[in-house]
Every structure is written in C-alpha cells, then in structure tokens.
Scaffold this active site. Sequence first.
Site, PDB file in Angstrom:
ATOM      1  CG  HIS A 195      36.457  42.912  40.222  1.00 56.81           C
ATOM      2  ND1 HIS A 195      35.144  42.287  40.242  1.00 56.81           N
ATOM      3  CD2 HIS A 195      36.419  43.889  41.038  1.00 56.81           C
ATOM      4  CE1 HIS A 195      34.398  42.988  41.072  1.00 56.81           C
ATOM      5  NE2 HIS A 195      35.071  43.935  41.454  1.00 56.81           N
ATOM      6  N   GLY A 202      30.296  45.520  38.647  1.00 51.33           N
ATOM      7  CA  GLY A 202      28.989  44.945  38.361  1.00 51.33           C
ATOM      8  C   GLY A 202      27.902  45.460  37.419  1.00 51.33           C
ATOM      9  NE  ARG A 206      24.196  44.811  37.915  1.00 51.88           N
ATOM     10  CZ  ARG A 206      24.976  45.059  38.941  1.00 51.88           C
ATOM     11  NH1 ARG A 206      25.801  43.785  39.364  1.00 51.88           N
ATOM     12  NH2 ARG A 206      24.962  46.001  39.425  1.00 51.88           N
ATOM     13  CG  ASN A 239      34.138  33.084  41.618  1.00 48.81           C
ATOM     14  OD1 ASN A 239      33.956  33.642  40.508  1.00 48.81           O
ATOM     15  ND2 ASN A 239      33.642  33.698  42.697  1.00 48.81           N
TER      16      ASN A 239
HETATM   17  N1  LIG Z   1      31.625  35.992  44.536  1.00 41.42           N
HETATM   18  C1  LIG Z   1      31.933  36.914  43.484  1.00 41.42           C
HETATM   19  N2  LIG Z   1      32.672  36.336  42.502  1.00 41.42           N
HETATM   20  C2  LIG Z   1      32.701  37.023  41.226  1.00 41.42           C
HETATM   21  N3  LIG Z   1      31.976  38.356  41.210  1.00 41.42           N
HETATM   22  C3  LIG Z   1      31.540  38.882  42.237  1.00 41.42           C
HETATM   23  C4  LIG Z   1      31.091  38.122  43.305  1.00 41.42           C
HETATM   24  N4  LIG Z   1      30.573  38.776  44.259  1.00 41.42           N
HETATM   25  C5  LIG Z   1      30.131  39.840  43.530  1.00 41.42           C
HETATM   26  N5  LIG Z   1      30.737  40.054  42.362  1.00 41.42           N
HETATM   27  C6  LIG Z   1      30.595  40.936  41.259  1.00 41.42           C
HETATM   28  O1  LIG Z   1      31.209  42.024  41.542  1.00 41.42           O
HETATM   29  C7  LIG Z   1      30.196  43.243  41.582  1.00 41.42           C
HETATM   30  C8  LIG Z   1      30.797  44.034  42.568  1.00 41.42           C
HETATM   31  O2  LIG Z   1      31.818  44.821  41.864  1.00 41.42           O
HETATM   32  P1  LIG Z   1      31.974  46.460  42.193  1.00 41.42           P
HETATM   33  O3  LIG Z   1      31.872  47.030  43.433  1.00 41.42           O
HETATM   34  O4  LIG Z   1      33.248  46.975  41.360  1.00 41.42           O
HETATM   35  O5  LIG Z   1      30.805  46.782  40.960  1.00 41.42           O
HETATM   36  P2  LIG Z   1      29.767  47.936  41.336  1.00 41.42           P
HETATM   37  O6  LIG Z   1      29.093  48.178  40.007  1.00 41.42           O
HETATM   38  O7  LIG Z   1      30.170  49.011  41.826  1.00 41.42           O
HETATM   39  O8  LIG Z   1      28.788  47.277  42.509  1.00 41.42           O
HETATM   40  P3  LIG Z   1      27.731  46.323  41.922  1.00 41.42           P
HETATM   41  O9  LIG Z   1      28.460  45.270  41.045  1.00 41.42           O
HETATM   42  O10 LIG Z   1      27.323  45.482  43.277  1.00 41.42           O
HETATM   43  O11 LIG Z   1      26.506  47.204  41.442  1.00 41.42           O
HETATM   44  C9  LIG Z   1      28.758  42.542  41.870  1.00 41.42           C
HETATM   45  O12 LIG Z   1      28.030  43.342  41.197  1.00 41.42           O
HETATM   46  C10 LIG Z   1      29.425  41.243  41.099  1.00 41.42           C
HETATM   47  O13 LIG Z   1      28.770  41.308  39.822  1.00 41.42           O
END
Ligand SMILES: Nc1ncnc2c1ncn2[C@@H]1O[C@H](COP(=O)(O)OP(=O)(O)OP(=O)(O)O)[C@@H](O)[C@H]1O
Length: 333
Positions: A195, A202, A206, A239
């Site tokens: 993170h 996320g 992606r 995880n």
């Molecule tokens: N249990 C988990 N363990 C690891 N990673 C996770 C878990 N749950 C969610 N994530 C990841 O974290 C992302 C969310 O992080 P963050 O809010 O920084 O990204 P975002 O781009 O703003 O949101 P999103 O990823 O939902 O599009 C999720 O999309 C996923 O890829």
Amino acid sequence: MNLSDYFYLCGVNADLRNIAPLESSIERLFEKRSRIQKGRPLPSASVNRIRDDFAMEWTYNSNSIEGNTLSLRETIMVLKDGITIGGKSLREHFEAINHEKAIDYLYSIVNSKYVLRSIDILNLHGLVMKNIEDEFAGRIRNGAVRIVGANFTPPNASRVSDLLDELIEYINTNPQGLNDVLLATVFHHKLVWIHPFFDGNGRTVRLAMNLLLIRTGFPPAIILKNDRKKYYDALNTANKGDYSKLALLMIQALERSLNIYINAIPGNDETYELISNIVSEDQAPYGQEYISLLARQGKIDAYKEGRNWLTTRKAVEAYIEGRKRKRVVKKTK
Ligand SMILES: Nc1ncnc2c1ncn2[C@@H]1O[C@H](COP(=O)(O)OP(=O)(O)OP(=O)(O)O)[C@@H](O)[C@H]1O
Ligand SMILES: [Mg+2]
C-alpha cells in the site's frame, strides 16, 4: 533473494502449491495468446475498436471498485463526448479522465522488452490522482494507512520505499520462474499489501499489473466491478499466503479479454454464447448449473459478461469428451 525471503520480509509465508489445480486454465490462456498472435494481423479497425472498448471498461470497472458512481455509459459519455454528468462530482469526472490518460501512458511505455521500474508506478499514480490529491499524486506515503475490511495493517511508512524496491527486484529477476500470469498475480497482491500510497493504490496496481501482462502479448486483465466482493476476499486470502483465489480471478479476467480478441479473428468459428443457449436446464449428465459451476471454477473455457457466463459448444463438448476418456482410462486400469 527468493520468494520465501521476500515473503518473510513482508511477514507472510506464500504457498504457491494451491495454484496447481489452476495450471490447465493457465495453459489455456497461453494457447489463446498464441492463437491471437498467429491470427495476426487482425484487421486494424477491430484492434483499435477493442483497445478503445477495453479502455472504457477498464476505466469504468477500476474506478467503480473504488466507489466512483459513474456508470459505464456515463463514463463513455465523459470520455468520448466530453459531456459532464449532472449530479456527479467533479472528482468523479477527473477520475474517469485521469484513468484514461494513465492507460494511454501505459501503452506509450510498454513493449516486449519492458522492464518494471518504480518511476513508472509513481507516474501511473501521479496521473490517477492528478487534480484530485495533487499533494500526494505520484508520491509514496509518509504516514500510516488502514484498509477498511482487510485482515492486516499495511507496513509502516518507513519501510515502504525498501519494500517497493524489493518487490520490483523480485518481479524483474523472477527467482521462482513464475509464469506471466502468476507473476502479475503476485505483483498485484504484494503491491496493494505494501500500500505505497495514501489513496489510489488499487487503481494504480490494476494499471501496473497490466504492464507485466501486456509486455508479454496478453491483453489487459480487467477486474470487474461485479466481482468486487470476490476480489477483496481473494486479497484477504492472499494475505494469508494462499494465491488460489486471486489467481483464479486474474485468469478469468484475462480469459475474458482474450476471448474478445479471438472473436475478432476473421474466420473464427467459435462463438461464445450464454450457457443456457448451449445446454438446457436438465440435460443429463451435464446440465446448465453444472456447466456454470465448471465455468466459475475455470475448468472450461468460459468468461463472464455482466452477471452471465458465456462459453462455446466446442468447450462443453471437449469437456464431456475429456470426462468420457478419463472414465474409460479408469475402467481399463
Ligand atoms: N484485504 C486486502 N488486502 C490487501 N489489499 C486489499 C485488501 N482489500 C483491498 N485491498 C486493495 O486495496 C485497494 C484499495 O486501496 P486504495 O483506497 O488506496 O485504492 P483506490 O484505488 O483508491 O481504491 P480501489 O482500489 O478500491 O480502487 C483495493 O482496490 C485493493 O486492491
Ligand atoms: Mg481509495
């Protein structure tokens, strides 16, 4: 450094043995990739159309997983026609526009010799968060984060930079000789596990995992909004060191994209249809429900469109044929 050292650093023990049942599905992806490569050159109009459609779907789904409320149609209106959608925030519009720009950037840097670099991950993040959180766009976090609903807390900010470098080194040296699909799967999970950013992790991963796939000749894997729950569950499972669920999701996402290309090959005689068009409810011994189960498990060539699974007559026949043969072999043993 090998994988177990790396996972030790990240505080988890990865066990890739659970991936074994997915090997035949992964094999199928490689076959499809080479079919597409052999079928080239595809008509350039189809290629452009598909790439464009993918950009819209990828943007819609990835933003929507993150909570953006624009529909696919609205996303297309914003991106194609420059229309603003009444009642939707400026931020949501920026998210759509930014994501499309990030895809353009990705295609501009990727080729078959592409080697992963942290600067590219930062640049993708910078584009994703532009005009939204300019202060943090393209910068790794300098404070703690939590992931709502996750079964772990991401590492301390002071470790992020080193962990990121180690992950990139791991990906580029691929010490375990993982295939392209599993390498992208492990990268996907480890990057969101670290993170590195305050927000936008996320969406950034992606995009970045698709650098790894596209450089090897795969189309982009698009995680669908409809699979959000499964996706989060798969990450929680990863995880704990078990990659089977996340790998299956990645396989399904890739297969869907590959099938879209295959459908564009001139003279292609396999069409993907709703399972209900191919088998009836009670057709013994393999009814609609059973074939749907096989599709979900990745055991037959199939992909999901909206809420429905599509497959080909040939795939169903090949599976039934395979079962018959197995039975005969067992009997003669
Ligand atoms: N249990 C988990 N363990 C690891 N990673 C996770 C878990 N749950 C969610 N994530 C990841 O974290 C992302 C969310 O992080 P963050 O809010 O920084 O990204 P975002 O781009 O703003 O949101 P999103 O990823 O939902 O599009 C999720 O999309 C996923 O890829
Ligand atoms: Mg977020």
